[in-house]
Design a protein around this motif. Sequence first.
Motif, mmCIF file in Angstrom:
data_model
loop_
_atom_site.group_PDB
_atom_site.id
_atom_site.type_symbol
_atom_site.label_atom_id
_atom_site.label_comp_id
_atom_site.label_asym_id
_atom_site.label_seq_id
_atom_site.Cartn_x
_atom_site.Cartn_y
_atom_site.Cartn_z
ATOM 1 N N LEU A 76 31.946 30.601 5.061
ATOM 2 C CA LEU A 76 32.047 31.502 6.162
ATOM 3 C C LEU A 76 31.310 32.845 5.962
ATOM 4 N N ALA A 77 31.808 33.470 4.711
ATOM 5 C CA ALA A 77 30.946 34.893 4.516
ATOM 6 C C ALA A 77 29.418 34.737 4.334
ATOM 7 N N ALA A 78 29.096 33.631 3.665
ATOM 8 C CA ALA A 78 27.527 33.364 3.731
ATOM 9 C C ALA A 78 26.827 33.227 4.766
ATOM 10 N N LEU A 79 27.682 32.306 5.799
ATOM 11 C CA LEU A 79 27.005 32.299 7.129
ATOM 12 C C LEU A 79 27.023 33.774 7.983
ATOM 13 N N GLU A 80 28.009 34.572 7.708
ATOM 14 C CA GLU A 80 28.067 35.854 8.269
ATOM 15 C C GLU A 80 26.875 36.747 7.632
ATOM 16 N N ASP A 81 26.729 36.566 6.447
ATOM 17 C CA ASP A 81 25.430 37.276 5.716
ATOM 18 C C ASP A 81 24.163 37.000 6.374
ATOM 19 N N VAL A 82 23.949 35.769 6.446
ATOM 20 C CA VAL A 82 22.505 35.213 7.079
ATOM 21 C C VAL A 82 22.592 35.528 8.408
ATOM 22 N N LEU A 83 23.524 35.216 9.427
ATOM 23 C CA LEU A 83 23.392 35.582 10.657
ATOM 24 C C LEU A 83 22.997 37.185 10.964
ATOM 25 N N THR A 84 23.899 37.914 10.150
ATOM 26 C CA THR A 84 23.460 39.573 10.233
ATOM 27 C C THR A 84 21.807 39.665 9.831
ATOM 28 N N ALA A 85 21.560 38.963 8.572
ATOM 29 C CA ALA A 85 20.242 39.468 7.969
ATOM 30 C C ALA A 85 19.371 39.068 8.713
ATOM 31 N N THR A 86 19.612 37.884 9.539
ATOM 32 C CA THR A 86 18.400 37.394 10.587
ATOM 33 C C THR A 86 18.364 38.094 11.734
ATOM 34 N N GLY A 87 19.587 38.843 12.103
ATOM 35 C CA GLY A 87 19.420 39.607 13.394
ATOM 36 C C GLY A 87 20.016 38.538 14.457
ATOM 37 N N THR A 88 20.422 37.657 14.164
ATOM 38 C CA THR A 88 21.171 36.807 15.299
ATOM 39 C C THR A 88 22.340 37.361 15.538
ATOM 40 N N LEU A 89 23.197 38.025 14.865
ATOM 41 C CA LEU A 89 24.194 38.879 15.062
ATOM 42 C C LEU A 89 24.101 40.153 14.532
ATOM 43 N N THR A 90 24.544 41.228 15.119
ATOM 44 C CA THR A 90 24.796 42.594 14.656
ATOM 45 C C THR A 90 26.160 42.424 13.990
ATOM 46 N N PRO A 91 26.373 43.335 12.820
ATOM 47 C CA PRO A 91 27.770 43.534 12.367
ATOM 48 C C PRO A 91 28.839 43.776 13.506
ATOM 49 N N ASP A 92 28.426 44.567 14.324
ATOM 50 C CA ASP A 92 29.545 44.730 15.346
ATOM 51 C C ASP A 92 29.835 43.601 16.112
ATOM 52 N N GLU A 93 28.589 42.912 16.426
ATOM 53 C CA GLU A 93 29.126 41.616 17.252
ATOM 54 C C GLU A 93 29.836 40.539 16.339
ATOM 55 N N LEU A 94 29.370 40.546 15.189
ATOM 56 C CA LEU A 94 30.224 39.758 14.481
ATOM 57 C C LEU A 94 31.813 39.945 14.157
ATOM 58 N N ASP A 95 32.020 41.387 14.226
ATOM 59 C CA ASP A 95 33.337 41.755 14.112
ATOM 60 C C ASP A 95 33.997 41.539 15.402
ATOM 61 N N THR A 96 33.428 41.785 16.464
ATOM 62 C CA THR A 96 34.196 41.481 17.823
ATOM 63 C C THR A 96 34.565 40.117 17.782
ATOM 64 N N ARG A 97 33.487 39.107 17.553
ATOM 65 C CA ARG A 97 33.827 37.750 17.443
ATOM 66 C C ARG A 97 34.814 37.332 16.713
ATOM 67 N N ALA A 98 34.844 37.818 15.508
ATOM 68 C CA ALA A 98 35.731 37.430 14.586
ATOM 69 C C ALA A 98 37.288 37.905 14.875
ATOM 70 N N GLU A 99 37.397 39.005 15.625
ATOM 71 C CA GLU A 99 38.735 39.729 16.226
ATOM 72 C C GLU A 99 39.032 38.821 17.158
ATOM 73 N N THR A 100 38.455 38.386 18.064
ATOM 74 C CA THR A 100 38.415 37.701 19.174
ATOM 75 C C THR A 100 39.234 36.278 18.794
ATOM 76 N N LEU A 101 38.618 35.632 17.696
ATOM 77 C CA LEU A 101 39.115 34.273 17.117
ATOM 78 C C LEU A 101 40.418 34.520 16.409
ATOM 79 N N THR A 102 40.654 35.571 15.858
ATOM 80 C CA THR A 102 41.837 35.918 14.913
ATOM 81 C C THR A 102 42.965 36.028 16.140
ATOM 82 N N HIS A 103 42.737 36.336 17.247
ATOM 83 C CA HIS A 103 44.027 36.750 18.195
ATOM 84 C C HIS A 103 44.296 35.359 19.027
ATOM 85 N N ARG A 104 43.348 34.439 18.820
ATOM 86 C CA ARG A 104 43.760 33.070 19.797
ATOM 87 C C ARG A 104 45.095 32.400 19.055
#
Length: 114
Positions: A76-104
């Motif tokens: 999962l950490a590698a996926l996050e690294d790749v998604l931010t490195a490729t610009g698919t998600l910004t680190p802020d977008e990634l954090d927001t999505r992770a926070e949303t999932l954490t609170h389900r």
Amino acid sequence: MTAPLAVEGPAAPPRSNGELVFAAPWESRAFGMAVTLYDSGAFQWPEFQAALIARIGAWEAAGPAREPWSYYHHWLAALEDVLTATGTLTPDELDTRAETLTHRPAGHDHGHPH
């Protein structure tokens, strides 16, 4: 699935009798997200494998102070690294999505009988 999964080596997912093994539902979801994003062209598989190997290598280098082993935490950490490195998600977008999932709530994606 078209992702060229390694069968051996540090990037190879856990298997039992040749079948992929997941200890918890989130692990299979993380696996599926990576494969689906790869299939959709979000990144190249060698990029992901390199990120996964780097994450595992960093864990190994941490020595006795490291966290307990979890292949899919590294996945999962590698996926996050790749998604931010490729610009698919910004680190802020990634954090927001992770926070949303954490609170389900637990079992949020499983149907409830009526």
